[in-house]
Design an enzyme around this catalytic site. Structure first.
Site, mmCIF file in Angstrom:
data_model
loop_
_atom_site.group_PDB
_atom_site.id
_atom_site.type_symbol
_atom_site.label_atom_id
_atom_site.label_comp_id
_atom_site.label_asym_id
_atom_site.label_seq_id
_atom_site.Cartn_x
_atom_site.Cartn_y
_atom_site.Cartn_z
ATOM 1 N N HIS A 55 102.578 45.832 49.146
ATOM 2 C CA HIS A 55 101.766 47.007 48.789
ATOM 3 C C HIS A 55 102.482 47.807 47.713
ATOM 4 O O HIS A 55 103.647 47.557 47.405
ATOM 5 C CB HIS A 55 101.446 47.857 50.011
ATOM 6 C CG HIS A 55 102.626 48.503 50.685
ATOM 7 N ND1 HIS A 55 103.618 47.788 51.311
ATOM 8 C CD2 HIS A 55 102.967 49.819 50.847
ATOM 9 C CE1 HIS A 55 104.506 48.616 51.823
ATOM 10 N NE2 HIS A 55 104.137 49.857 51.539
ATOM 11 N N HIS A 57 103.620 50.926 47.282
ATOM 12 C CA HIS A 57 104.554 52.043 47.445
ATOM 13 C C HIS A 57 105.890 51.772 46.737
ATOM 14 O O HIS A 57 106.420 50.654 46.798
ATOM 15 C CB HIS A 57 104.788 52.338 48.928
ATOM 16 C CG HIS A 57 103.645 53.063 49.576
ATOM 17 N ND1 HIS A 57 103.519 53.213 50.945
ATOM 18 C CD2 HIS A 57 102.568 53.690 49.038
ATOM 19 C CE1 HIS A 57 102.417 53.896 51.221
ATOM 20 N NE2 HIS A 57 101.828 54.200 50.083
ATOM 21 N N ASP A 59 108.944 52.364 47.356
ATOM 22 C CA ASP A 59 110.082 51.838 48.109
ATOM 23 C C ASP A 59 109.931 50.350 48.415
ATOM 24 O O ASP A 59 110.842 49.745 48.994
ATOM 25 C CB ASP A 59 110.322 52.650 49.391
ATOM 26 C CG ASP A 59 109.164 52.596 50.375
ATOM 27 O OD1 ASP A 59 107.999 52.523 49.932
ATOM 28 O OD2 ASP A 59 109.414 52.638 51.602
ATOM 29 N N HIS A 60 108.807 49.762 47.980
ATOM 30 C CA HIS A 60 108.621 48.317 48.116
ATOM 31 C C HIS A 60 108.484 47.624 46.757
ATOM 32 O O HIS A 60 108.551 46.401 46.692
ATOM 33 C CB HIS A 60 107.386 48.025 48.976
ATOM 34 C CG HIS A 60 107.582 48.394 50.416
ATOM 35 N ND1 HIS A 60 107.769 47.478 51.423
ATOM 36 C CD2 HIS A 60 107.647 49.612 51.016
ATOM 37 C CE1 HIS A 60 107.936 48.101 52.568
ATOM 38 N NE2 HIS A 60 107.867 49.393 52.347
ATOM 39 N N HIS A 112 97.604 51.280 55.954
ATOM 40 C CA HIS A 112 98.761 51.997 55.398
ATOM 41 C C HIS A 112 98.480 52.282 53.927
ATOM 42 O O HIS A 112 98.616 53.405 53.462
ATOM 43 C CB HIS A 112 100.011 51.146 55.573
ATOM 44 C CG HIS A 112 101.274 51.788 55.101
ATOM 45 N ND1 HIS A 112 101.836 52.884 55.727
ATOM 46 C CD2 HIS A 112 102.091 51.488 54.060
ATOM 47 C CE1 HIS A 112 102.933 53.233 55.091
ATOM 48 N NE2 HIS A 112 103.116 52.397 54.069
ATOM 49 N N ASP A 131 104.588 47.253 55.712
ATOM 50 C CA ASP A 131 104.549 48.497 56.492
ATOM 51 C C ASP A 131 103.325 48.560 57.397
ATOM 52 O O ASP A 131 102.785 49.643 57.645
ATOM 53 C CB ASP A 131 104.564 49.706 55.554
ATOM 54 C CG ASP A 131 105.943 49.983 54.977
ATOM 55 O OD1 ASP A 131 106.888 49.239 55.290
ATOM 56 O OD2 ASP A 131 106.073 50.950 54.201
ATOM 57 N N HIS A 169 111.045 48.050 57.344
ATOM 58 C CA HIS A 169 111.919 49.192 57.633
ATOM 59 C C HIS A 169 112.654 49.018 58.949
ATOM 60 O O HIS A 169 112.178 48.336 59.857
ATOM 61 C CB HIS A 169 111.106 50.492 57.721
ATOM 62 C CG HIS A 169 110.574 50.977 56.418
ATOM 63 N ND1 HIS A 169 111.283 51.815 55.584
ATOM 64 C CD2 HIS A 169 109.388 50.747 55.807
ATOM 65 C CE1 HIS A 169 110.548 52.093 54.505
ATOM 66 N NE2 HIS A 169 109.397 51.441 54.618
#
Length: 241
Positions: A55, A57, A59-60, A112, A131, A169
């Site tokens: 996805h 985001h 942080d990915h 998400h 996530d 995570h």
């Protein structure tokens, strides 16, 4: 054979290196930053061929540009192509991506984010859930609905017990604290949390997990209705335990 390596990145993220020992090809799933991933690959003398993105985001995807400059092809959700500028190949529900002779089926698992996908190696009993499904938890509903996430959980719940779950995570301890509140009489959660607390006290990771373990201890995967999952999600969002 697949060799799967956990790579801690950022504060509490995991990127995953997947190496096919027969072909020598390597994929990285969700590199939130490139440096630790490249270092882990170099240490093993692996070349990174592709990035699989679950996805959009940051942080990915934060390491995607550097991974692309490093020579990797970026693969990710077609539904989020406008939010992942590094994307080279777009995939969606039912598409198959390959690592050597190993095939992973793309699952669209919105909620998400609306275009979130997972990568399921059915023959290798492994799934990369980003996530959506966590150890004893599920992702926050930033763009979707409880119905979306309930549908995802139903899809995950029918996978084989031995299927390993590689999520994005290290949230297990906080998820487990809420799970004890959601299902206080679940002895499996109590036992699991003793193991999780002991592992975290020693700085050890708690993932991957398995579908069988999640079926026994994850309130979100165990929810029997959209309404129950929605209640759990709202309570977990407000939980400060």
């Amino acid at each position: 054979m697949l060799d799967i390596v956990r790579v801690p990145v950022l504060a509490d993220n995991y990127a995953w290196l997947i190496h096919d020992t027969d072909s020598g090809e390597t994929v990285v799933v969700d590199p939130g930053e490139a440096g630790p991933v490249i270092a882990a690959a170099k240490m093993r003398d692996w070349r990174i061929d592709r990035v699989w993105t679950t996805h959009w985001h940051p942080d990915h995807t934060g390491g995607n540009a550097e991974m692309k400059a490093y020579g990797a092809t970026i693969v990710g959700p077609a539904a989020e192509a406008d939010r992942i500028p590094t994307l080279d190949e777009q995939v969606g529900e039912g598409d198959v991506v390959r690592l050597g002779a190993h095939a992973a089926t793309v699952m669209t698992v919105p909620g998400h984010t609306q275009g979130h996908i997972a990568f399921h190696f059915a023959d290798d009993a492994a799934i990369f859930t980003g996530d959506t499904l966590f150890a004893m938890g599920c992702g926050r509903l930033f763009e979707g609905t409880p119905a979306d996430m309930f549908a995802n959980m139903q899809r995950y719940a029918v996978l084989s017990d031995e299927t390993e779950v590689f999520c994005g995570h290290e949230y297990t301890q906080s998820n487990g604290r809420y799970a004890l509140v959601a299902e206080p009489d679940n002895a499996d959660i109590v036992a699991r949390m003793a193991e999780v607390d002991a592992a975290r006290a020693k700085g050890e990771p708690t993932v991957p997990t398995t579908i069988g373990l999640e079926r026994a201890t994850n309130p979100f995967l165990r929810a029997t209705s959209v309404e129950q999952l929605a209640g759990y999600r709202a309570a977990k969002d407000a939980f400060r335990g």
